[in-house]
Design an enzyme around this catalytic site. Structure first.
Site, PDB file in Angstrom:
ATOM      1  N   GLU A  47       7.370  -2.581  -0.272  1.00 39.79           N
ATOM      2  CA  GLU A  47       8.685  -3.070  -0.702  1.00 39.79           C
ATOM      3  C   GLU A  47       8.824  -4.560  -0.388  1.00 39.79           C
ATOM      4  O   GLU A  47       9.407  -5.320  -1.168  1.00 39.79           O
ATOM      5  CB  GLU A  47       9.798  -2.246  -0.030  1.00 39.79           C
ATOM      6  CG  GLU A  47       9.889  -0.858  -0.663  1.00 39.79           C
ATOM      7  CD  GLU A  47      10.482   0.214   0.224  1.00 39.79           C
ATOM      8  OE1 GLU A  47      11.090  -0.116   1.252  1.00 39.79           O
ATOM      9  OE2 GLU A  47      10.307   1.406  -0.120  1.00 39.79           O
ATOM     10  N   SER A  54       6.099   9.984   0.717  1.00 44.44           N
ATOM     11  CA  SER A  54       6.711  11.299   0.505  1.00 44.44           C
ATOM     12  C   SER A  54       6.182  12.370   1.461  1.00 44.44           C
ATOM     13  O   SER A  54       6.013  13.530   1.058  1.00 44.44           O
ATOM     14  CB  SER A  54       6.553  11.736  -0.953  1.00 44.44           C
ATOM     15  OG  SER A  54       7.254  10.842  -1.800  1.00 44.44           O
ATOM     16  N   LYS A  69      14.356   1.931   6.682  1.00 38.59           N
ATOM     17  CA  LYS A  69      14.662   0.963   5.609  1.00 38.59           C
ATOM     18  C   LYS A  69      16.109   0.456   5.761  1.00 38.59           C
ATOM     19  O   LYS A  69      16.609   0.369   6.872  1.00 38.59           O
ATOM     20  CB  LYS A  69      14.409   1.577   4.239  1.00 38.59           C
ATOM     21  CG  LYS A  69      13.037   2.243   4.151  1.00 38.59           C
ATOM     22  CD  LYS A  69      12.657   2.564   2.752  1.00 38.59           C
ATOM     23  CE  LYS A  69      11.380   3.397   2.762  1.00 38.59           C
ATOM     24  NZ  LYS A  69      10.791   3.548   1.460  1.00 38.59           N
ATOM     25  N   HIS A  96       4.707  -3.841   4.191  1.00 43.76           N
ATOM     26  CA  HIS A  96       5.223  -2.713   3.394  1.00 43.76           C
ATOM     27  C   HIS A  96       5.281  -3.137   1.929  1.00 43.76           C
ATOM     28  O   HIS A  96       5.635  -4.280   1.617  1.00 43.76           O
ATOM     29  CB  HIS A  96       6.612  -2.308   3.906  1.00 43.76           C
ATOM     30  CG  HIS A  96       7.039  -0.966   3.397  1.00 43.76           C
ATOM     31  ND1 HIS A  96       7.485  -0.785   2.108  1.00 43.76           N
ATOM     32  CD2 HIS A  96       7.064   0.254   3.980  1.00 43.76           C
ATOM     33  CE1 HIS A  96       7.775   0.505   1.930  1.00 43.76           C
ATOM     34  NE2 HIS A  96       7.525   1.150   3.050  1.00 43.76           N
ATOM     35  N   GLU A 105      -0.328   3.586   2.325  1.00 46.27           N
ATOM     36  CA  GLU A 105       0.828   4.075   1.577  1.00 46.27           C
ATOM     37  C   GLU A 105       0.652   3.802   0.087  1.00 46.27           C
ATOM     38  O   GLU A 105       0.994   2.691  -0.379  1.00 46.27           O
ATOM     39  CB  GLU A 105       2.098   3.362   2.058  1.00 46.27           C
ATOM     40  CG  GLU A 105       2.401   3.567   3.519  1.00 46.27           C
ATOM     41  CD  GLU A 105       3.904   3.460   3.793  1.00 46.27           C
ATOM     42  OE1 GLU A 105       4.456   4.429   4.316  1.00 46.27           O
ATOM     43  OE2 GLU A 105       4.513   2.435   3.448  1.00 46.27           O
ATOM     44  N   ASN A 163      10.589   5.096   9.204  1.00 42.27           N
ATOM     45  CA  ASN A 163      11.027   3.802   8.669  1.00 42.27           C
ATOM     46  C   ASN A 163      12.363   4.030   7.972  1.00 42.27           C
ATOM     47  O   ASN A 163      12.412   4.593   6.885  1.00 42.27           O
ATOM     48  CB  ASN A 163       9.968   3.292   7.674  1.00 42.27           C
ATOM     49  CG  ASN A 163      10.426   2.048   6.930  1.00 42.27           C
ATOM     50  OD1 ASN A 163      11.398   1.395   7.331  1.00 42.27           O
ATOM     51  ND2 ASN A 163       9.743   1.720   5.841  1.00 42.27           N
ATOM     52  N   GLY A 171       8.717   7.340  -1.845  1.00 43.89           N
ATOM     53  CA  GLY A 171      10.065   7.653  -2.328  1.00 43.89           C
ATOM     54  C   GLY A 171      10.093   8.418  -3.642  1.00 43.89           C
ATOM     55  O   GLY A 171      11.147   8.536  -4.265  1.00 43.89           O
TER      56      GLY A 171
HETATM   57  C1  PEP Z   1       7.905   4.373   3.420  1.00 45.06           C
HETATM   58  O1  PEP Z   1       8.895   3.752   3.124  1.00 45.06           O
HETATM   59  O2  PEP Z   1       7.068   3.836   4.170  1.00 45.06           O
HETATM   60  C2  PEP Z   1       7.727   5.730   2.893  1.00 45.06           C
HETATM   61  C3  PEP Z   1       6.576   6.281   3.020  1.00 45.06           C
HETATM   62  O3  PEP Z   1       8.831   6.301   2.293  1.00 45.06           O
HETATM   63  P1  PEP Z   1       8.954   7.864   1.819  1.00 45.06           P
HETATM   64  O4  PEP Z   1       8.498   8.703   2.987  1.00 45.06           O
HETATM   65  O5  PEP Z   1      10.388   8.035   1.511  1.00 45.06           O
HETATM   66  O6  PEP Z   1       8.047   8.028   0.648  1.00 45.06           O
END
Ligand code: PEP
Length: 260
Positions: free
Chosen positions: A102, A218, A12, A100, A172, A10, A178
């Site tokens: 976000e 992460s 973003k 997501h 998630e 992803n 992040g």
């Molecule tokens: C994500 O945005 O779905 C995500 C898991 O980001 P990261 O791997 O940077 O934690």
């Protein structure tokens, strides 16, 4: 039944056309020598503006599939700034990420809206990657499983068993996204097992056995092997580590049955 793992990047709001080209060339080069039969399904989700560029880079590479990061469930009309499924049909998009955290947190997307998106995506023959996850506060309060059950139940409202079986869920935990702090693999496995039980209750053991549930938060080359060794984890949705070709290719290799 063995579920085929997925490694999904992803991006973003990163990568203009030139950066998307450079990254994709690195990824395409990195997967060239890998055995397609042993590889996970590899998915790349660029921004809308880089979809053409990424599609062009993978036109001779069937090992990589294209995803969109979002879609509006309405057919067309006065939705300034939005992109419809009909527009995504101009591309070889196979997956669409929805729910997501976000988008839930920054753009106030509700469970009901996410459910509308899931139904619209499936009606067009695409596959939703439906994200769910708890905040740190919810985890500390011990309400993680109940929260996820609620998110999943609402996301799948009115979706048939056959459509549910082909959908993808990404667990998630918001506190792991992040932050560099991945959820402990055993705990992620337990939580995903709980999500699978929710699917079994909503549909059947057969649908629960078929649906692929990813872990995201992460994920790094140093964590992927342990994560993939867990029985319930069917792959990863990856943000930061998908933005460098080397680390994304390492993640793909880490999701393969033998070390390559
Ligand atoms: C994500 O945005 O779905 C995500 C898991 O980001 P990261 O791997 O940077 O934690």
């Amino acid at each position: 039944m063995a579920r085929r793992p997925i490694i999904a990047g992803n991006w973003k709001m990163n990568n203009n056309k030139a950066a998307a080209k450079e990254l994709m060339e690195g990824i395409v080069n990195g997967v060239k020598s890998l055995d397609a039969d042993l590889m996970p399904e590899v998915v790349v989700a660029p921004t809308f503006t880089a979809l053409w560029q990424v599609q062009d880079c993978i036109k001779n590479e069937p090992k990589i599939a294209l995803a969109a990061q979002n879609v509006n469930p309405n057919e067309s009309g006065a939705y300034t700034g939005e992109v419809s499924l009909d527009m995504l049909a101009d591309f070889d998009v196979k997956f669409v990420i929805i729910g997501h955290s976000e988008r839930r947190q920054m753009f106030n997307e509700s469970d009901e809206f996410i459910n509308e998106k899931a139904k619209a995506i499936l009606a067009k023959g695409l596959i939703p990657i439906i994200c769910c996850g708890e905040t740190l506060e919810q985890r500390e309060q011990g309400v993680t499983d109940a929260h996820l059950a609620s998110q999943i139940t609402k996301a799948f409202e009115g979706i048939s068993a056959s459509d549910a079986a082909k959908s993808v869920i990404a667990y998630e935990p918001i506190w792991a996204i992040g932050t560099g702090k991945s959820c402990d693999a055993v705990e992620a496995n337990r939580t995903i097992g709980e999500i699978r039980k929710v699917i079994a209750k909503l549909y059947s053991a057969d649908v629960a056995d078929k649906i692929r549930i990813l872990y995201g938060g992460s994920v790094k080359p140093s964590t992927i092997v342990e994560q993939m060794a867990q029985s319930e984890i069917d792959g990863g949705l990856i943000g930061g580590a998908s933005l460098k070709a080397d680390s994304f290719v390492e993640l793909i290799k880490g999701a393969m049955p033998v070390s390559v």
